[in-house]
Design a protein around this motif. Structure first.
Motif, PDB file in Angstrom:
ATOM      1  N   ASP A   1       0.837  -1.199   0.000  1.00 26.58           N
ATOM      2  CA  ASP A   1       0.000   0.000   0.000  1.00 26.58           C
ATOM      3  C   ASP A   1       0.873   1.249   0.000  1.00 26.58           C
ATOM      4  O   ASP A   1       0.623   2.189  -0.749  1.00 26.58           O
ATOM      5  N   ARG A   2       1.896   1.253   0.830  1.00 26.61           N
ATOM      6  CA  ARG A   2       2.842   2.365   0.944  1.00 26.61           C
ATOM      7  C   ARG A   2       4.253   1.841   0.733  1.00 26.61           C
ATOM      8  O   ARG A   2       4.602   0.757   1.221  1.00 26.61           O
ATOM      9  N   ALA A   3       5.066   2.619   0.027  1.00 31.32           N
ATOM     10  CA  ALA A   3       6.464   2.241  -0.194  1.00 31.32           C
ATOM     11  C   ALA A   3       7.174   2.122   1.147  1.00 31.32           C
ATOM     12  O   ALA A   3       6.858   2.848   2.099  1.00 31.32           O
ATOM     13  N   LYS A   4       8.125   1.215   1.194  1.00 36.73           N
ATOM     14  CA  LYS A   4       8.880   1.012   2.430  1.00 36.73           C
ATOM     15  C   LYS A   4      10.368   1.006   2.085  1.00 36.73           C
ATOM     16  O   LYS A   4      10.961  -0.040   1.836  1.00 36.73           O
ATOM     17  N   TYR A   5      10.945   2.219   2.068  1.00 35.05           N
ATOM     18  CA  TYR A   5      12.370   2.353   1.800  1.00 35.05           C
ATOM     19  C   TYR A   5      13.153   2.033   3.065  1.00 35.05           C
ATOM     20  O   TYR A   5      12.727   2.369   4.169  1.00 35.05           O
ATOM     21  N   ALA A   6      14.317   1.416   2.916  1.00 38.66           N
ATOM     22  CA  ALA A   6      15.144   1.012   4.049  1.00 38.66           C
ATOM     23  C   ALA A   6      15.519   2.201   4.936  1.00 38.66           C
ATOM     24  O   ALA A   6      15.630   2.063   6.152  1.00 38.66           O
TER      25      ALA A   6
END
Length: 137
Positions: A36-41
């Motif tokens: 649903d939402r991007a998850k950048y490190a």
């Protein structure tokens, strides 16, 4: 039938795939499921959708594909299921043609690919990759 979407192959899957005998060109079917939402490190851009993060990857990967003689054949949103039954549809289908396993390995190992893969990882909840070979090919 058990279906499990993942972002990376297990080490034994990758070893078996890239260690198999070369048999020429193939088309990889990518069945994609987005977060649903991007998850950048690094925690950046939490408001970005997974689809939009993956779009960044999709645009940038074209040059990586071309650099090893591969090409994108098709990308499109999954809109409905006509036949069969599955608990949850994928969000997108993408087809890429590679000249060989070695070409694909060269691409995913390249610094250019490594630099853009963060968008793929941030955007994907998981995927299936299905290698196909032309009949008679």
């Amino acid at each position: 039938m058990n279906v499990t979407n993942v972002v990376f192959p297990a080490p034994e899957q990758a070893a078996a795939f890239f260690g198999a005998p070369e048999d020429g060109p193939f088309v990889m079917i990518n069945l994609l499921k987005f977060r649903d939402r991007a998850k950048y490190a690094d925690g950046s851009e939490p408001e970005l959708s997974g689809r939009d993060a993956y779009r960044r990857y999709g645009k940038a990967v074209q040059a990586c594909l071309a650099s090893v003689g591969a090409r994108s054949l098709y990308a499109g949103d999954v809109t409905e299921l006509m036949l069969g039954e599955i608990d949850e549809l994928w969000d997108m289908v993408a087809l890429a043609e590679y000249p060989s396993r070695a070409a694909m390995m060269a691409m995913v190992s390249s610094p250019a690919y490594q630099a853009i893969e963060k968008h793929r990882i941030a955007g994907l909840a998981g995927q299936l990759n299905i290698r196909t070979k032309a009949i008679g090919g």
